[in-house]
Design a protein around this motif. Structure first.
Motif, mmCIF file in Angstrom:
data_model
loop_
_atom_site.group_PDB
_atom_site.id
_atom_site.type_symbol
_atom_site.label_atom_id
_atom_site.label_comp_id
_atom_site.label_asym_id
_atom_site.label_seq_id
_atom_site.Cartn_x
_atom_site.Cartn_y
_atom_site.Cartn_z
ATOM 1 N N SER A 123 0.851 -1.187 0.000
ATOM 2 C CA SER A 123 0.000 0.000 0.000
ATOM 3 C C SER A 123 0.885 1.234 0.000
ATOM 4 N N GLU A 124 0.292 2.365 -0.326
ATOM 5 C CA GLU A 124 1.037 3.607 -0.245
ATOM 6 C C GLU A 124 1.318 3.930 1.218
ATOM 7 N N GLY A 125 2.515 4.383 1.485
ATOM 8 C CA GLY A 125 2.876 4.711 2.850
ATOM 9 C C GLY A 125 3.207 3.472 3.651
ATOM 10 N N ALA A 126 3.302 3.652 4.960
ATOM 11 C CA ALA A 126 3.616 2.542 5.851
ATOM 12 C C ALA A 126 2.466 1.555 5.912
ATOM 13 N N GLN A 127 2.786 0.316 6.236
ATOM 14 C CA GLN A 127 1.743 -0.680 6.474
ATOM 15 C C GLN A 127 1.253 -0.572 7.910
ATOM 16 N N ILE A 128 -0.049 -0.790 8.098
ATOM 17 C CA ILE A 128 -0.663 -0.786 9.425
ATOM 18 C C ILE A 128 -1.103 -2.209 9.740
ATOM 19 N N VAL A 129 -0.596 -2.740 10.831
ATOM 20 C CA VAL A 129 -0.834 -4.133 11.215
ATOM 21 C C VAL A 129 -1.693 -4.182 12.472
ATOM 22 N N ALA A 130 -2.698 -5.034 12.487
ATOM 23 C CA ALA A 130 -3.569 -5.164 13.661
ATOM 24 C C ALA A 130 -4.354 -6.459 13.563
ATOM 25 N N THR A 131 -5.025 -6.805 14.649
ATOM 26 C CA THR A 131 -5.916 -7.960 14.615
ATOM 27 C C THR A 131 -7.132 -7.646 13.745
ATOM 28 N N GLU A 132 -7.802 -8.687 13.285
ATOM 29 C CA GLU A 132 -9.003 -8.496 12.481
ATOM 30 C C GLU A 132 -10.076 -7.719 13.239
ATOM 31 N N ASN A 133 -10.142 -7.938 14.543
ATOM 32 C CA ASN A 133 -11.168 -7.248 15.324
ATOM 33 C C ASN A 133 -10.928 -5.744 15.401
ATOM 34 N N VAL A 134 -9.677 -5.323 15.355
ATOM 35 C CA VAL A 134 -9.395 -3.885 15.279
ATOM 36 C C VAL A 134 -9.929 -3.328 13.965
ATOM 37 N N MET A 135 -9.711 -4.065 12.893
ATOM 38 C CA MET A 135 -10.252 -3.643 11.601
ATOM 39 C C MET A 135 -11.772 -3.533 11.659
ATOM 40 N N HIS A 136 -12.426 -4.503 12.277
ATOM 41 C CA HIS A 136 -13.883 -4.475 12.396
ATOM 42 C C HIS A 136 -14.346 -3.250 13.182
ATOM 43 N N ARG A 137 -13.617 -2.896 14.232
ATOM 44 C CA ARG A 137 -14.012 -1.749 15.063
ATOM 45 C C ARG A 137 -13.801 -0.428 14.333
ATOM 46 N N MET A 138 -12.778 -0.352 13.509
ATOM 47 C CA MET A 138 -12.469 0.896 12.830
ATOM 48 C C MET A 138 -13.298 1.105 11.564
ATOM 49 N N SER A 139 -13.738 0.016 10.967
ATOM 50 C CA SER A 139 -14.525 0.100 9.742
ATOM 51 C C SER A 139 -15.997 -0.090 10.078
ATOM 52 N N ALA A 140 -16.798 -0.444 9.078
ATOM 53 C CA ALA A 140 -18.239 -0.632 9.285
ATOM 54 C C ALA A 140 -18.792 -1.479 8.151
ATOM 55 N N THR A 142 -21.101 -2.604 4.979
ATOM 56 C CA THR A 142 -21.537 -1.845 3.804
ATOM 57 C C THR A 142 -22.845 -1.117 4.100
ATOM 58 N N GLY A 143 -22.877 0.154 3.746
ATOM 59 C CA GLY A 143 -24.074 0.953 3.980
ATOM 60 C C GLY A 143 -24.071 1.689 5.300
ATOM 61 N N LYS A 144 -23.085 1.410 6.155
ATOM 62 C CA LYS A 144 -22.968 2.086 7.444
ATOM 63 C C LYS A 144 -21.797 3.075 7.410
ATOM 64 N N VAL A 145 -21.839 4.059 8.292
ATOM 65 C CA VAL A 145 -20.763 5.037 8.372
ATOM 66 C C VAL A 145 -19.700 4.544 9.347
ATOM 67 N N ALA A 146 -18.471 4.434 8.866
ATOM 68 C CA ALA A 146 -17.380 3.963 9.712
ATOM 69 C C ALA A 146 -16.983 5.031 10.726
ATOM 70 N N PRO A 147 -16.571 4.621 11.934
ATOM 71 C CA PRO A 147 -16.170 5.595 12.961
ATOM 72 C C PRO A 147 -14.814 6.233 12.708
ATOM 73 N N THR A 148 -14.015 5.677 11.792
ATOM 74 C CA THR A 148 -12.686 6.210 11.506
ATOM 75 C C THR A 148 -12.484 6.285 10.001
#
Length: 320
Positions: A123-140, A142-148
């Motif tokens: 990806s462009e820039g640095a890679q961001i590594v986290a658990t899948e659950n962090v991804m779930h919390r930061m995203s949303a 389809t059709g919902k507004v993500a918190p980040t």
């Protein structure tokens, strides 16, 4: 061992989309050499771990967006190498708020020099590594507004108990600790430097934040503290051995970890005893199960004694 004391305000604990403090731009940033390849950046909200070497810079957590310029300035004082990786230990705003800007300031290593598939999906820039659950919390969904913003989301995730990375001539182990502070917590062990970035599993400023809505539990938190104890190799009678970078507060050693684990375990046992006696939450609070620890941990704004006791009580009542 030099220990750093911080006076950063804490607000809205455990909330992924929580706003950063209004005065965060005035926060004083402090940098502390830890040992080996590791430095600690403090004073920006959540502590940031910095690993530096010939391959570039690896960060654990990014704090709030409002202090990114100061964080970058301090990193540039340490090295002119680019940021290659950011490991997020949780989805809380004080740990991932700076992801977007710090990612943009970095550069991905083509192909990666890691075990497993961490280098895939450049990806462009640095890679961001986290658990899948962090991804779930930061995203949303389809059709919902993500918190980040999507620009700060993880670019590489894992769902297993452990992820390994080799960077700057050092083996790095990322452990997923499920159902502790949240369901996406991670700790990062730098094996050669003998330093652990503990995230919000270890704090010196306030009681543990058990975020029940995001999968946290008191039993999972205690299990996570035990995992830290198992990883640490102490040097008795002198400063040394494995050092731990807390999520908030000062640099810690084995004794600090044992004291924190003891506090959490004792308070948990007291509340569990009240539950066995059939006491209600308010009756348990009236017994003051944290009274001897309140001077140390009970005064942080946003997460004090009442919030902690209530979270532990509800967690134990809901445990099977």
């Amino acid at each position: 061992m030099k220990k750093l004391l911080l006076l950063v305000p804490f607000v809205a604990f455990g909330q992924t989309g929580a706003p950063q403090p209004a005065n965060i731009a005035q926060a004083k940033i402090e940098v502390l050499p830890v040992q080996g390849n590791i430095h600690m950046i403090a004073g920006a909200g959540g502590n940031i771990t910095v690993q530096i070497g010939r391959d570039g810079v690896l960060l654990v957590d990014s704090s709030y967006a409002g202090v990114t310029d100061k964080v970058l300035a301090e990193i540039k004082k340490l090295t002119n190498k680019p940021i290659r990786y950011i490991i997020s230990t949780s989805a809380d705003a004080d740990h991932v708020g700076g992801n977007t800007a710090l990612k943009a300031a970095g550069a991905t290593i083509a192909g990666g020099n890691v075990s497993g598939d961490l280098g895939a999906g450049a990806s462009e820039g640095a890679q961001i590594v986290a658990t899948e659950n962090v991804m779930h919390r930061m995203s949303a969904p389809t059709g919902k507004v993500a918190p980040t913003p999507s620009s700060g989301w993880p670019t590489s995730t894992f769902f297993t108990e452990e992820k390994k990375l080799y960077f700057n001539d050092e083996g790095i182990q990322i452990y997923h600790l499920p159902n502790a502070h949240t369901d996406g917590d991670a700790i990062v062990f730098f094996r050669r430097s003998d330093v652990i970035a503990a995230g919000d599993l270890l704090l010196t400023t306030h009681y543990p934040v058990i975020d029940l809505e995001k999968g946290g539990s008191i039993n999972g938190y205690i299990a996570g503290l035990q995992k830290l104890v198992d990883l640490v190799v102490p040097v008795y009678g002198q400063d040394g051995g494995t050092l731990l970078i807390s999520g908030h507060g000062r640099l810690c050693d084995f004794g600090d970890l044992l004291n924190y684990r003891e506090m959490v375990t004792i308070v948990c046992d007291r509340i569990q005893d009240g539950i066995k006696k059939g006491l209600t939450l308010e009756q348990v609070k009236a017994t003051k199960p944290t009274f001897d620890y309140d001077p140390l941990y009970g005064k942080a704004p946003g997460w004090g004694t009442d919030q902690f006791v209530e979270a532990v009580y509800k967690s134990l009542k809901g445990a099977k």
